[in-house]
Design an enzyme around this catalytic site. Structure first.
Site: not given
Ligand SMILES: *Cc1c(COP(=O)(O)O)cnc(C)c1O
Length: 425
Positions: A141, A236, A264
């Site tokens: 994701y 990511d 995060k």
């Molecule tokens: C949570 C997440 C996102 C998106 O971040 P948001 O702050 O929710 O927009 C993108 N990539 C990864 C790997 C994530 O876990």
């Protein structure tokens, strides 16, 4: 007012009663709880019940809820102003702390969410390489930007189709999707499309469809093939950044990406995202270069203060060793609880990230996960709520160990799980 009455009011004024879909308990029994306050590893709902929290706002709270140092930093910053819309010192301080931990990058740009970080990094990768194609993997994701809401096409189709309503087919035409853990498929893709590829994006420890730890050969192939074909490798690290190690996944895997995206933990509970890369690539971003990217609240001083206090605290000696020890204690306890009750389960773990899956082996690709077993997770989730333990409300989501979880809470959680498993047999 109770959980139930807030839920009733929420459903009238918020779509599905929530502001982010996974909160709605669609994949576990029961209704969502409404939380009122939190401290350490516990939070309390509107019915006045307290829970040990293993979801921790989906990852940002590596120090637990309401960490006193983080909150003091937020209050100090807030007293000086909530937003300037002009340069301020905390942006520089957080950038310096960030780059000190990730020395393979030269510069970082702050944004306000993980989605925005990934979206901006991909635009920059395309602008820098002059190529359009991007490659992602099923089960990873990367936020909800249109061109990343894509699923594998049918049959042998390499390019994906939109996985969400509202995304025009044309928006995902330049996004290829491959399964994880499949080096031959990756090689075949690069042989055909490698020279048109702007970037390959991957979660270095994929943690959004369970925890799908990859074989080193697969990660090495991602690095070697992108380098050979002049495409950028983007890690990511929105979940893994500052979580799996001080220097993130690169430190553990011994693989250096060309770009990284963060979120995060970097905001310590406030909305912050970031993308980082070399000076040569970053020179292409506005105002220096032609790739446009901006944000009214980017580098917000209160959010920067929360991130900086968090990085400082987790940068202290022994921090990650302590998290590792706690993660191992939890894993051992959960594995024993399952074995004692004759429940088939695997606990997958990378440091303080953990995932329980009700099958005999750890899967490495989403195709290897038995989706039917998510119902078992739902039963566990419900039983644990009744026992004062809160897991993420979906079996596809990982759990997070924080510095605030003590051995007592780990053992209490293991006991609640053991009690639940025994009640099934
Ligand atoms: C949570 C997440 C996102 C998106 O971040 P948001 O702050 O929710 O927009 C993108 N990539 C990864 C790997 C994530 O876990």
């Amino acid at each position: 007012m109770s959980n139930a009455s807030w839920w009733e009011r929420a459903r009238k004024v918020l779509p599905g009663g929530v502001n982010s879909p996974v909160r709605s308990f669609k994949s576990v029994p029961g209704d969502p709880l409404f939380f009122r306050e939190a401290a350490g590893c516990r939070f309390t709902d509107e019915d006045g019940r307290s829970y040990i929290d293993w979801c921790l706002s989906w990852g940002p709270l590596i120090l637990g809820h309401a960490d006193p140092e983080v909150h003091a930093a937020i209050q100090e910053a807030l007293a000086e102003g909530a937003s300037f819309g002009a340069p301020s010192r905390r942006e520089v301080l957080l950038a310096e702390a960030f780059l000190d931990r990730l020395p393979h990058f030269d510069q970082v740009r702050f944004v306000s969410s993980g989605t925005e970080a990934v979206m901006s990094a991909i635009r920059l990768a395309r602008g820098f390489t002059g190529r359009d194609l991007i490659l992602k993997f099923t089960g990873c994701y990367h936020g909800h930007a249109d061109h990343l809401l894509v699923e594998a096409g049918s049959g042998l189709a390499t390019f994906g189709t939109p996985s969400s309503g509202g995304v025009p087919k044309g928006f995902t035409d330049s996004t290829a999707v491959l399964p994880l853990d499949d080096v031959p498929a990756l090689e075949a893709f690069f042989a055909e499309h490698g020279d048109k590829l702007a970037a390959l994006i991957i979660e270095p420890f994929p943690a959004n469809s369970g925890l799908l730890i990859q074989r080193p050969e697969f990660m090495k192939a991602c690095r070697d093939l992108t380098r050979k074909h002049g495409a950028l490798l983007i890690f990511d690290e929105v979940i893994t950044g500052f979580r799996v190690a001080r220097g993130g996944a690169a430190e553990i895997l011994g693989i250096t990406p060309d770009m990284g995206t963060y979120g995060k933990i970097i905001g310590g509970g406030m909305p912050v995202g970031a993308y980082a890369t070399s000076r040569a690539i970053m020179d292409h971003v506005s105002p220096t270069g032609p790739v446009y990217q901006a944000g009214t609240l980017s580098g917000n001083p209160v959010a920067m203060a929360a991130g900086l206090a968090t990085l400082q605290k987790i940068g202290r000696p022994g921090f990650y060793e302590d998290l590792e020890r706690k993660g191992a204690r939890l894993q051992t306890g959960l594995e024993k609880a399952a074995a004692d009750a004759g429940v088939t389960a695997t606990v997958v773990r990378q440091g303080s990230l953990f995932w329980t899956v009700f099958q005999p082996d750890a899967p490495r690709a989403i195709e290897a996960i038995d989706g039917a077993k998510m119902e078992t997770y739902g039963r566990l989730h419900r039983a644990l709520i009744d026992r004062g333990v809160y897991l993420a409300p979906s079996g596809w989501e990982v759990g997070f160990v924080s510095a605030a979880h003590g051995d007592d809470e780990i053992d209490a959680t293991v006991a609640a799980v053991a009690d639940t498993f025994l009640s099934w047999s």
